[in-house]
Enzyme design. Sequence first.
Site, short mmCIF file in Angstrom:
data_model
loop_
_atom_site.label_atom_id
_atom_site.label_comp_id
_atom_site.label_asym_id
_atom_site.label_seq_id
_atom_site.Cartn_x
_atom_site.Cartn_y
_atom_site.Cartn_z
N ASP A 139 0.81 -1.22 0.00
CA ASP A 139 0.00 0.00 0.00
C ASP A 139 0.85 1.28 0.00
O ASP A 139 0.32 2.36 -0.26
CB ASP A 139 -0.92 0.02 1.22
N ARG A 181 -15.90 -0.09 -24.71
CA ARG A 181 -16.48 -0.07 -23.37
C ARG A 181 -15.65 0.78 -22.41
O ARG A 181 -14.46 1.01 -22.64
CB ARG A 181 -16.49 -1.49 -22.80
N GLY A 199 -6.12 -1.21 -1.49
CA GLY A 199 -5.86 0.08 -0.85
C GLY A 199 -7.08 0.47 -0.03
O GLY A 199 -8.05 0.99 -0.58
N ARG A 225 -0.66 -9.21 -5.03
CA ARG A 225 0.35 -9.38 -3.98
C ARG A 225 1.42 -10.39 -4.35
O ARG A 225 2.42 -10.50 -3.66
CB ARG A 225 -0.35 -9.79 -2.67
O1 F6P Z 1 -1.82 -5.26 3.44
C1 F6P Z 1 -2.78 -4.33 3.05
C2 F6P Z 1 -3.74 -4.94 2.10
O2 F6P Z 1 -3.01 -5.36 0.99
C3 F6P Z 1 -4.89 -4.03 1.69
O3 F6P Z 1 -4.66 -3.18 0.64
C4 F6P Z 1 -5.99 -5.04 1.47
O4 F6P Z 1 -7.25 -4.48 1.63
C5 F6P Z 1 -5.72 -6.02 2.52
O5 F6P Z 1 -4.33 -6.07 2.66
C6 F6P Z 1 -6.26 -7.41 2.27
O6 F6P Z 1 -5.92 -8.23 3.33
P1 F6P Z 1 -6.21 -9.77 3.47
O7 F6P Z 1 -5.09 -10.47 2.78
O8 F6P Z 1 -6.21 -10.01 4.93
O9 F6P Z 1 -7.51 -10.04 2.80
#
Ligand code: F6P
Length: 344
Positions: free
Chosen positions: A131, A166, A174, A277
């Site tokens: 983030d 579209r 975030g 991620r």
């Molecule tokens: O670490 C922050 C984050 O990446 C946020 O942006 C996101 O909303 C959240 O983690 C999601 O977390 P989890 O993996 O617990 O669903």
Amino acid sequence: MNMIKRIGILTGGGDCCGLNQTIRGIVYRSRDFNYEIFGIHDGWKGLVEGLISPITLMDVEELVDKAGTFLGSSRTNPYKIKGGVKNVLRTIKNYGLDAIIAMGGEDTLGVANRLFKEEKINIVGAPKTMDNDLSGTDFTFGFDSSVTRAVEAMRSLEDTGRSHHRVMILEVMGRHAGWVALFTGMACGADWILIPEYETDIDEMCKQLQRVYTRKKYALVVTSEGVNLSTSEKKEELDQFGHMILKERGVGNQLNKIICEKTGLEVRHAVIGHMQRGGITTVFDRILGLRCGVTAVDLIAQEKFGYMAALKGNELIGVPLEEAVSKLKTVDEKWWKLTQVIFK
Ligand code: F6P
């Protein structure tokens, strides 16, 4: 040379790219000081429950490009568990850990800062979060890779959006800070960006999308998941650090309906979610992770406990944990103004 012999390391909060590279940097640099490294599994949970094992060079040498965290992670907050802090202290004593390196964002490092101040634990931090909302550092590791992933996703959405004429919406992660949406939007040439820090003028947005559509017959929108479009506050589930768990809110879906209704254009949306991620760690995050790991060990060697490795300009320095966790780093006016330049 100080009296440190054994260092315990942990990764807390949401995983992201750069964690394994930081762990690797720590293990490599520790050899220069003959420090023994112990892995604490699943964040603070590992110290609460005594989940610890030694780490060698062989464990980490191939982690140079791997996402995720080899140590495992959790959102456990020892201050929210009965007897949690007592257990943390006991585990540290039982395993003879002379210092701890905590890799995390403001939640994980907030706990680190408290343990340093209130329990006098020798702790240093490393700035992790996709983030990028941690104070005290220009960038956190994980951010560049997750934006890169989102830009790749938008690249695919653009292909299909152009073909079908579209409006394509991409919802990125975030919850409280819009850095990921902002950088993704700027890097992929989005026609509108929504972030939690600034309220969106829906009519302006729709006018802009129609203007763009007239020119190129498609349009691109990036939104942070944390944007709140509804007037009524919904009840959200909270984690141990008090953050909303945004499992089902679906701002992309809400925006889809609004834009469709107000403009009459055909709209589709996609949520990148946790794909953001993982994947290949970018070169920037590989190098930043390595540098953070090395700097964290150097801070321990210099007995600069209560500090965090931080990127300032192009230098890695130590900043007090207190400064890093004092307030969330949200998108400021300067960055937001820059984005407005591309809405034409
Ligand atoms: O670490 C922050 C984050 O990446 C946020 O942006 C996101 O909303 C959240 O983690 C999601 O977390 P989890 O993996 O617990 O669903």
